[in-house]
Design an enzyme around this catalytic site. Structure first.
Site, PDB file in Angstrom:
ATOM      1  N   ASP B   8       0.610  -1.429   0.111  1.00 41.52           N
ATOM      2  CA  ASP B   8       0.372  -0.044   0.261  1.00 41.52           C
ATOM      3  C   ASP B   8       1.225   0.819  -0.259  1.00 41.52           C
ATOM      4  OD1 ASP B   8      -2.134   1.714  -0.132  1.00 41.52           O
ATOM      5  OD2 ASP B   8      -1.957   1.581   2.311  1.00 41.52           O
ATOM      6  N   GLU B  69      -1.501  -1.297  -5.120  1.00 38.77           N
ATOM      7  CA  GLU B  69      -2.033  -0.619  -4.957  1.00 38.77           C
ATOM      8  C   GLU B  69      -2.219   0.529  -6.429  1.00 38.77           C
ATOM      9  OE1 GLU B  69      -5.295  -0.081  -2.210  1.00 38.77           O
ATOM     10  OE2 GLU B  69      -4.651   2.239  -2.563  1.00 38.77           O
ATOM     11  N   ASP B 142      -2.159   1.105   6.875  1.00 45.49           N
ATOM     12  CA  ASP B 142      -1.581   0.518   6.366  1.00 45.49           C
ATOM     13  C   ASP B 142      -0.557  -0.331   6.119  1.00 45.49           C
ATOM     14  OD1 ASP B 142      -1.504   4.182   5.408  1.00 45.49           O
ATOM     15  OD2 ASP B 142      -0.933   3.025   7.563  1.00 45.49           O
TER      16      ASP B 142
END
Lengths: 209, 209
Positions: B8, B69, B142
């Site tokens: 992420d 991502e 996260d």
């Protein structure tokens, strides 16, 4: 002498230029080129090609500092991500090689080399060619932009130039750096470059990769 | 077994999670953490910290593939550049280590782990915790998002999973990958994970770095 590498980040063409700053504001070309990536490859592979190309330049040219064009979140959303990613890789690699990194906006670069923050690409290329006393203009424009970044960085000075001065006290960086953003620097440079372009031999070819 | 690292991307906190995909859609936690950078450092130094942190994970956990991502040029312009730069570095490093890389959108990740493409962060964390049978939720969010990326990548399959299958023909990747984006995969997973969470011992602590 202070050696600066300028990077015009991009995914399809990442322009770079390396210049030496000499006492009395003169600037000399070291090398210039473009890292091209294959649009048919996956994004990660293209970013690796950018990284490999810039790493090769860092190792071959051994700059003292690196200047990267600042990327803004603006209009062209389709290409902004690749440009931002390439700029991040350029900055990270410079830090990995222990070099100070600065960013300059496109208008700062244009103002530094042409005296006009809204100059077009042709004007930037023309002035870069004159400032460096080159026999022909560096192509493509991305390569000239890499050189413009490096010249701007030398002339604007700023934190990293001060950093260089600390690292290399025997180099008279102060003699190369004017007041940040002072418009007269570009005007002085223009006159000097025009004279240099007339005076120098023209046989030298720019090795754009 | 297929080992996937999910990232992420972020500049202040870059979340990552590594999971093993086991036959029959089960997923096991390998490691999870967050690379944090110092906001007081220059951008190039922070990007280098992200690169060093992710490189350490790649070398320690030895994933077979990496999922990052996808970053969009959206609303939050103030942080989008750092996020894009961190994502570019993650993808480049994966390619540098010879690994296939894929991107998944936030809604793809949410749909894969919760069955709802508009699930909130708490729901994603809850489902990641259940799917992996963890005693407590990975924090910060996260870190959980890094795991969600990796789980999404395992379950969605896609080009890189097919690539893995080519690279490791002895690994039954096909058994792990359903129809891309099929909502029933998440529902099946939920039921399985809920059962697993009830069945497994709870003493295990998530080592968030």
């Amino acid at each position: 002498v202070v050696r600066v590498m300028g990077v015009d980040p991009g995914l399809t063409r990442c322009g770079w230029g390396v210049v030496d700053g000499l006492p009395g504001r003169r600037v000399r070309l070291v090398d210039v080129g473009v890292v091209r990536t294959d649009p048919d490859l996956p994004l990660a592979q293209r970013l690796l090609q950018v990284a490999d190309g810039l790493t090769a330049v860092l190792r071959e040219c051994l700059p003292d500092s690196v200047a990267v064009e600042r990327v803004f979140a603006r209009n062209d959303v389709s290409t902004i991500m690749g440009t931002a990613q390439a700029s991040g890789i350029a900055m990270m690699l410079a830090a990995q090689h222990g070099l100070p990194v600065d960013s300059h906006t496109p208008s700062e670069v244009k103002a530094a080399v042409t005296g006009n923050g809204r100059a077009d690409k042709a004007q930037v290329t023309l002035m870069v060619t004159r400032i460096l006393g080159l026999a022909e203009a560096p192509r493509p424009a991305d390569a000239a932009d890499g050189l413009a970044l490096a010249i701007c960085h030398l002339w604007r000075g700023g934190p990293s130039a001060a950093h260089d001065q600390t690292l290399h006290p025997h180099h008279p960086v102060g003699a190369l750096t004017g007041t940040a953003g002072a418009p007269t620097a570009a005007q002085t440079a223009w006159a000097r470059a025009a004279a240099a372009a007339r005076a120098q031999p023209k046989e030298w070819r720019v090795p754009v990769r």
